[in-house]
Scaffold this active site. Structure first.
Site, PDB file in Angstrom:
ATOM      1  N   SER A  49       0.794  -1.228   0.000  1.00 50.62           N
ATOM      2  CA  SER A  49       0.000   0.000   0.000  1.00 50.62           C
ATOM      3  C   SER A  49       0.829   1.283   0.000  1.00 50.62           C
ATOM      4  CB  SER A  49      -0.953   0.012   1.198  1.00 50.62           C
ATOM      5  OG  SER A  49      -0.230   0.012   2.414  1.00 50.62           O
ATOM      6  N   LYS A  78      -6.084   3.697   9.261  1.00 47.30           N
ATOM      7  CA  LYS A  78      -5.198   4.681   8.625  1.00 47.30           C
ATOM      8  C   LYS A  78      -5.789   6.083   8.738  1.00 47.30           C
ATOM      9  CE  LYS A  78      -3.124   1.419   5.342  1.00 47.30           C
ATOM     10  NZ  LYS A  78      -2.926   1.042   3.934  1.00 47.30           N
TER      11      LYS A  78
END
Length: 789
Positions: free
Chosen positions: A688, A731
């Site tokens: 990611s 996140k």
């Protein structure tokens, strides 16, 4: 023999005398007997006879020793007229030791109770003598019987032989032999009630013949035992002797025997038929084994385990959904998904009356309430909870148990837990299921497949039990920090419920509602001695913790409470302590963390990424510098293979699109690039960070600074497409915690936006992108004239 008082000549005792009732004891005339008297009526009868009846008293045996307060129907009709020879001082419990000289047989009648003393009328019974020659023959026959028994009971036989040599009359001889040689109370009473002396002798000879037969059997048993076993094994010989006697007599085992107790327990309880059959066979085997042998211990241990595991016992579920919901809400703030799932389970169970328990797995960072929520679920349901920690387990036998062939073998942790729970439907917590290992001893994850499969666990097979065990009623709850570490087949059997990181507001609420009160109680403080302000708690959250859960927050609150406790004990405490931000710093010292880790200004080659770890979300700065060289790239920061591949893909994309980014293609031939991910001691992996690396490389190669209040995440392909990522909630919370203003996330993650807390969405601008080109111009500022290389 004792000298008997001449009743008719020396006393004028009344026709009614006090009565003492004996249990398991029949007295005969001509002997001085000692026995214990403990019942109140018997003690008063002794005292009354001593004081008012010149020591004369009637003694008669009870038909049943269990009766505490007998009446005439509970007593034999023939007893003895006796004289009290001695009385001991009362003991601490009130009982006495009494000596009675038995004088004459009497027939007892008109039994009655007066002033807590039993009285009765009596009639003296004289013995009847028969034919003299028959009497002599019977006495000789009796003497031979006694001689035969002399080897087995030498002391008693010697006493009787002395009486024979003293030429005592047949009446006295019969009563003396009955006293010493006859064991049965019923047989003694029959002899006592027999007035004809010759018939009495015949009864005694018959009884002694039975004793002689038993003696012969005993002798045969001794011979058998002597050939089978060593003479030094005394305890074993005695046990075998007892068992063989019971077999020869056809007697039943002693009710107090362990084996018999297990049989009774098996018969009295609804064990499954296959278990009853198995245990019955094992008990037969156990009875035939030497008690001192190792195998006997193994068999008994197996029987004990199987009998004490719950097979039918069940706890009653709390089906009041409102009450269950209230308990869950009182114990935990938020966590709506797992609470809703438990309510759904109970609702369907109530509607269908039967439902297999779900296999739930709480997944999330440490400190987010996985274990405590499991305890709350058990409390809400009204079930016991059993916890098994799977961290570090690498032996399959820990789950399935060891086979009985091994000395010291035991069932696995699942069966052990069920025994501890005591019911077939507990809440069973499998903690840290992602920490299970494997080695040459087997893979515990494979053994857990059967445990956690609703279609298979109805007949779970433990190596030790060797019989199927039903686990379908158990509510299994597993916990994991990182699902990627759970084997795919095992993960497929779990109903995953994510417990995400807490926001600052959630941590504040949890601290105010739960943690502060918990630590006040733990440290012996009262609410009027210490109070935490909202600002004080927020300061702890922001400057002394960096976590997804609340464990470190609770520890810091506890540390402040302990310091207040020291003040109180020393006498330095004056007024109530109000813990604000300044007091927090005073008690906890210098802040451990900056409130925000984001960059303070725009810089070239520095981009903030977003990471999802087993400890929750975090921001991940990526740095790149360029310098003259030969076109090499160096990547550092303790990276995994996937992350290194992401860096290679990012560099490949930048090279392929150099003209679009206004980068001279020759730069890649004479410039080296160093790509670094700070905090090198922390392992990093995953795809990611691809878009972050692309942005960082473009910034370093074009000398364009990256805005300091943005962050990004997303996997990038060689064509620049941005693929979806996991952990958007964590996140986003990490970015919000670090005061990032804008985050760039893959367009396909737009469907996950509802998982992000509303307070985070309100403060954070979330931009959805599908291609790298949508990000570059938005986050890069104009190039500086003197760029950093």
């Amino acid at each position: 023999m004792v000298d008997l008082p001449q009743v008719e000549q020396t006393t004028k005792q009344p026709q009614m005398l006090p009565v003492v009732c004996t249990r398991n004891l029949v007295l005969f005339p001509g002997l001085d007997n000692s026995f214990e008297v403990g019942r109140t009526k018997s003690i008063k009868a002794i005292e009354y006879a001593k004081e008012k009846c010149e020591g004369f008293i009637l003694s008669v045996a009870q038909k049943s020793p269990e009766i505490e307060d007998p009446d005439q129907n509970d007593l034999y009709s023939i007893g003895l007229l006796s004289s009290i020879s001695r009385i001991s001082k009362p003991r601490t419990d009130g009982s006495l030791s009494v000596g009675l000289v038995s004088i004459r047989r009497v027939r007892i009648s008109d039994f009655n109770k007066q002033d807590a003393v039993n009285f009765a009328n009596y009639e003296v019974i004289e013995s009847v003598y028969g034919d003299k020659k028959t009497e002599v023959a019977l006495v000789r026959n009796l003497a031979k019987s006694i001689e035969v028994l002399a080897n087995n009971t030498p002391d008693d036989a010697r006493i009787l032989m002395e009486h024979l040599s003293d030429s005592v009359d047949a009446n006295t001889l019969a009563d003396t032999i009955a006293t010493f040689m006859i064991a049965s109370v019923e047989k003694k009473q029959e002899i006592l009630e027999t007035i004809d002396v010759n018939k009495r002798l015949e009864l005694i000879i018959e009884a002694l013949s039975e004793e002689q037969e038993i003696s012969e059997i005993e002798k045969d048993i001794k011979n058998k035992m002597r050939t089978k076993f060593d003479e030094n094994q005394r305890e074993y010989v005695l046990r075998e002797k007892l068992k063989t006697i019971k077999e020869e007599l056809g007697d039943t085992p002693d009710k107090d025997d362990d084996s018999e107790a297990m049989r009774n327990k098996l018969a009295d309880n609804p064990y499954p038929d296959y278990i009853k059959s198995k245990i019955t066979d094992e008990l037969k085997r156990y009875d035939m084994l030497p008690p001192a042998s190792a195998e006997s211990s193994i068999v008994w241990s197996y029987i004990d385990w199987v009998m004490n595991i719950p097979w039918w016992q069940r706890s009653q579920d709390n089906d009041d959904l409102k009450n269950v919901e209230k308990v869950l809400n009182d114990d935990h703030y938020g966590l709506e998904k797992p609470k809703t799932r438990i309510i759904e389970y109970l609702a369907v169970k109530r509607l269908t009356s039967s439902l297999k328990a779900p296999i739930i797995c709480f997944s999330g960072p440490p400190g987010t309430g996985k274990t405590s929520l499991s305890n709350s679920i058990a409390r809400a349901l009204g079930r016991p909870i059993v916890k098994v920690s799977l961290g570090g387990i690498s032996d399959e036998a820990e789950i399935r148990g060891h086979r009985r062939t091994y000395l010291g073998s035991m069932p696995g942790r699942i069966i052990q837990g069920m025994k501890k729970a005591g019911v077939v439907n507990p809440v069973f917590l499998l903690d840290e299921i992602d920490k299970v290992g494997s080695d040459y001893k087997g893979d515990p994850s494979s053994a857990l497949l059967e445990v956690l499969d609703p279609e298979q666990n109805k007949s779970f097979s433990d190596n030790y039990l060797e019989e199927p065990y039903d686990l379908s009623n158990v509510l299994f709850i597993a916990t994991a920090n990182y699902l990627e570490n759970v084997a795919a087949p095992l993960r497929d059997r779990l109903e995953i419920i994510e417990l995400s990181s807490y926001t600052e507001e959630e941590k504040l609420h949890i601290a105010q509602k739960h943690l502060v009160k918990k630590q006040l109680d733990a440290n012996g403080l009262k609410a009027n001695q210490i109070s935490f302000t909202t600002g004080g708690i927020m300061h702890i959250i922001r400057c002394y913790t960096r976590e997804a859960g609340v464990r470190e927050l609770e520890r810091n609150i506890g540390s402040i409470c302990r310091k207040i406790g020291v003040k109180i004990v020393k006498g330095d405490f004056k007024d109530k302590e109000i813990i604000d931000a300044n007091k927090v710093k005073e008690y906890l010292g210098t802040e451990k963390f900056e409130y925000t880790k984001k960059e303070t200004k725009a810089q070239v080659g520095v981009v903030t990424g977003l990471a999802y770890t087993q400890y929750g979300g975090d921001i991940l700065p990526v740095e790149a510098v360029t310098f003259e060289g030969k076109g090499n790239i160096v990547i550092t920061g303790n990276l995994g293979n996937v992350m290194k591949e992401s860096a290679s893909i990012a560099l490949g994309y930048v090279k392929a699109n150099a003209e679009r980014f206004k980068i001279d293609p020759k730069t890649f031939d004479n410039t080296d690039i160093h790509l670094h991910f700070p905090e090198g001691a922390v392992p990093k992996d995953g795809p990611s960070a691809g878009v972050t690396i692309v942005t960082c490389l473009v910034s370093a190669l074009t000398h364009r600074p990256v805005k300091q209040d943005i962050a990004m995440t997303g996997e990038v392909t060689l064509r620049g497409n941005i693929l979806p990522i996991g952990g958007l909630r964590e996140k986003s919370i990490a970015a919000h915690r670090s005061h990032i203003k804008t985050i760039y996330v893959p367009k396909e993650n737009e469907r996950d936006i509802e998982e992000v807390p509303e307070s985070v969405r309100k403060d954070l601008k979330i931009v959805y992108v599908e291609h790298v080109s949508q990000i570059i111009d938005q986050v890069l500022e104009k190039a500086k004239k003197n760029g950093t290389k």
